[in-house]
Design an enzyme around this catalytic site. Structure first.
Site, mmCIF file in Angstrom:
data_model
loop_
_atom_site.group_PDB
_atom_site.id
_atom_site.type_symbol
_atom_site.label_atom_id
_atom_site.label_comp_id
_atom_site.label_asym_id
_atom_site.label_seq_id
_atom_site.Cartn_x
_atom_site.Cartn_y
_atom_site.Cartn_z
ATOM 1 N N HIS A 116 -117.400 -20.313 -21.139
ATOM 2 C CA HIS A 116 -116.267 -19.407 -20.975
ATOM 3 C C HIS A 116 -115.540 -19.276 -22.309
ATOM 4 O O HIS A 116 -115.353 -20.263 -23.013
ATOM 5 C CB HIS A 116 -115.287 -19.945 -19.931
ATOM 6 C CG HIS A 116 -115.779 -19.815 -18.530
ATOM 7 N ND1 HIS A 116 -114.962 -19.995 -17.431
ATOM 8 C CD2 HIS A 116 -117.003 -19.516 -18.017
ATOM 9 C CE1 HIS A 116 -115.666 -19.832 -16.316
ATOM 10 N NE2 HIS A 116 -116.902 -19.539 -16.661
ATOM 11 N N TYR A 156 -105.369 -19.279 -13.596
ATOM 12 C CA TYR A 156 -104.214 -20.149 -13.359
ATOM 13 C C TYR A 156 -103.080 -19.267 -12.865
ATOM 14 O O TYR A 156 -102.587 -18.418 -13.608
ATOM 15 C CB TYR A 156 -103.794 -20.856 -14.648
ATOM 16 C CG TYR A 156 -104.721 -21.972 -15.078
ATOM 17 C CD1 TYR A 156 -104.373 -23.298 -14.867
ATOM 18 C CD2 TYR A 156 -105.928 -21.706 -15.720
ATOM 19 C CE1 TYR A 156 -105.198 -24.335 -15.267
ATOM 20 C CE2 TYR A 156 -106.769 -22.726 -16.119
ATOM 21 C CZ TYR A 156 -106.395 -24.044 -15.893
ATOM 22 O OH TYR A 156 -107.215 -25.068 -16.285
ATOM 23 N N PRO A 176 -104.418 -32.864 -13.796
ATOM 24 C CA PRO A 176 -105.631 -32.085 -14.076
ATOM 25 C C PRO A 176 -105.381 -30.660 -14.564
ATOM 26 O O PRO A 176 -106.339 -29.959 -14.873
ATOM 27 C CB PRO A 176 -106.349 -32.074 -12.728
ATOM 28 C CG PRO A 176 -105.270 -32.273 -11.707
ATOM 29 C CD PRO A 176 -104.253 -33.159 -12.353
ATOM 30 N N LYS A 196 -108.190 -32.285 -19.020
ATOM 31 C CA LYS A 196 -108.378 -33.200 -20.140
ATOM 32 C C LYS A 196 -108.981 -34.554 -19.770
ATOM 33 O O LYS A 196 -109.411 -35.294 -20.657
ATOM 34 C CB LYS A 196 -107.034 -33.449 -20.846
ATOM 35 C CG LYS A 196 -106.480 -32.239 -21.538
ATOM 36 C CD LYS A 196 -107.426 -31.769 -22.622
ATOM 37 C CE LYS A 196 -107.091 -30.366 -23.091
ATOM 38 N NZ LYS A 196 -108.237 -29.706 -23.699
ATOM 39 N N TYR A 242 -106.453 -26.189 -25.223
ATOM 40 C CA TYR A 242 -107.307 -26.097 -24.037
ATOM 41 C C TYR A 242 -108.764 -26.356 -24.383
ATOM 42 O O TYR A 242 -109.464 -27.090 -23.669
ATOM 43 C CB TYR A 242 -107.146 -24.729 -23.377
ATOM 44 C CG TYR A 242 -107.685 -24.685 -21.965
ATOM 45 C CD1 TYR A 242 -106.859 -24.930 -20.877
ATOM 46 C CD2 TYR A 242 -109.027 -24.419 -21.704
ATOM 47 C CE1 TYR A 242 -107.341 -24.911 -19.581
ATOM 48 C CE2 TYR A 242 -109.526 -24.393 -20.425
ATOM 49 C CZ TYR A 242 -108.682 -24.636 -19.358
ATOM 50 O OH TYR A 242 -109.170 -24.629 -18.079
#
Length: 385
Positions: free
Chosen positions: A72, A196, A288, A292, A380
């Site tokens: 991604h 998200y 979460p 990570k 990220y």
């Protein structure tokens, strides 16, 4: 029995450490209290940073990951009736993420260790560690394993960290006033990238595990019971939180797994005592939201492998002595990013109108400023190794 490194726990950290040590000619024995079937089937994280992918590929266990993983180059932030893409290919063009389930990483590592004749022991009862200050050994089921070093890779509830004498470790912790209800569904993903979603009803995440399996998360009260969430209620709530932009419809299907995950932050410093070295969840936990946990475990193992290789090759403990100091800057960077993402996207019961407007203002800034978006993207996909 005797080995060079006794490894407690057959999760990703312990298995990867054992494999990397094998590649350096260092012997290890892995002790795991659960069955092989259990550790291969438990569904956990699914987002791998670029550095994690590179580590697994370099270790020779990335063939299936490269074939079946889903690369991604961005994520979507959804709020206020609009979708905003954070474009990794533009903001951090040399890095991306790969969606590949933690249980698949575990399967690959177990297969590699067994193929190489690795000593993996599952369903081991009554594991305990002793002599950590100078002459470490582990006991289990009436047997004893002598070793020069013990690696505690047995998670937050394992036996390794509690074996450190009281007063040695400083603990930093925070519990969040909500949990995640995780759902695995046999349905193709409704989007090509992770979503998200910030919603007044609570946070939601649309993820995936394969072209046929989708993974979803819902913010729920901290004492929520998965049994109180029948399939119909799950899909209705996911639709309410995700179908908030024009043209998006959430595909539904058979739910094959549900579970509630508490949200907490935790760090134990230092990550070592005597000849015990903690890695992964045994030393630190992150919520979460920032994806990570697994990636931090892999980063710990990279550092520990180099330190152990130097120790057994030269007798020098310099890198081992500096293990914790080498790991903690990345740990705390991940802690901050995970806290930040959690605070940015979840609703809090004690929020007032002022606090919620601040949250929305910050989201507007992240999605309108390239500099702010680049900060999210860089964290990220993972800081450089």
């Amino acid at each position: 029995m005797r080995t060079q490194v006794g490894i407690i726990g057959a999760g990703p950290a312990g298995l990867l450490l054992s494999h990397l040590l094998h590649l350096r000619g260092i012997s290890s024995v892995v002790l795991e209290r659960r069955s092989r079937a259990h550790v291969e089937q438990r569904v956990r994280a699914g987002v791998l940073e670029q550095g994690t992918v590179d580590t697994l590929v370099a270790a020779g266990v990335g063939e299936r990951l490269l074939r079946e993983g889903l690369p991604h180059s961005g994520i979507e932030l959804r709020y206020g009736g609009a979708a905003h893409r954070i474009a990794f290919e533009k903001l951090v063009p040399d890095r991306r993420i790969t969606v590949y389930g933690q249980q698949e990483v575990v399967k690959d590592l177990i297969a590699a260790r067994l193929a190489a004749g690795g000593d993996l022991r599952f369903e081991v009862p009554d594991v305990a560690v002793h002599g950590l200050a100078a002459e470490p050994y582990a006991t289990f089921g009436g047997e004893r394993l002598d070793c020069e070093v013990i690696a505690g890779c047995d998670g937050f509830h394992g036996v390794s960290r509690p074996a450190v004498p009281e007063g040695v470790l400083t603990v930093f912790a925070r519990d969040y006033p909500f949990a995640w209800l995780g759902v695995l569904a046999r349905v193709p993903p409704s989007a090509e990238e992770l979503i998200y979603a910030r919603n007044e009803r609570g946070f939601a995440l649309h993820s995936m595990r394969s072209p046929e399996l989708s993974r979803f998360y819902l913010q729920v009260p901290p004492d929520a019971d998965a049994g109180d969430w029948p399939d119909g209620r799950v899909w209705a709530e996911l639709k309410a939180r995700l179908e908030t932009v024009p043209g998006f419809t959430l595909a539904t299907g058979e739910i094959v797994e549900k579970g509630v995950t508490p949200m907490r932050s935790f760090v134990a410093e230092p990550m070592q005592y005597g000849r015990l070295y903690l890695a992964g969840d045994a030393a630190h936990i992150v919520p979460p939201t920032g994806a990570k946990g697994l990636n931090l475990a892999v980063a710990d193992v990279r550092v520990l492998t180099e330190a152990l290789a130097a120790f057994f090759a030269t007798g020098s403990a310099r890198l081992l002595d500096g293990y914790s100091a080498a790991c903690l800057p990345r740990v705390w960077r991940a802690q901050h990013f995970s806290w930040w993402m959690t605070s940015l996207l979840h609703t809090f019961d004690d929020d007032d109108a002022y606090a919620r407007r601040l949250q929305l203002s910050h989201l507007d800034y992240v999605t309108s400023s390239e500099a702010a978006a680049a900060t999210l993207a860089e964290n990220y996909v993972g800081m450089p190794c």
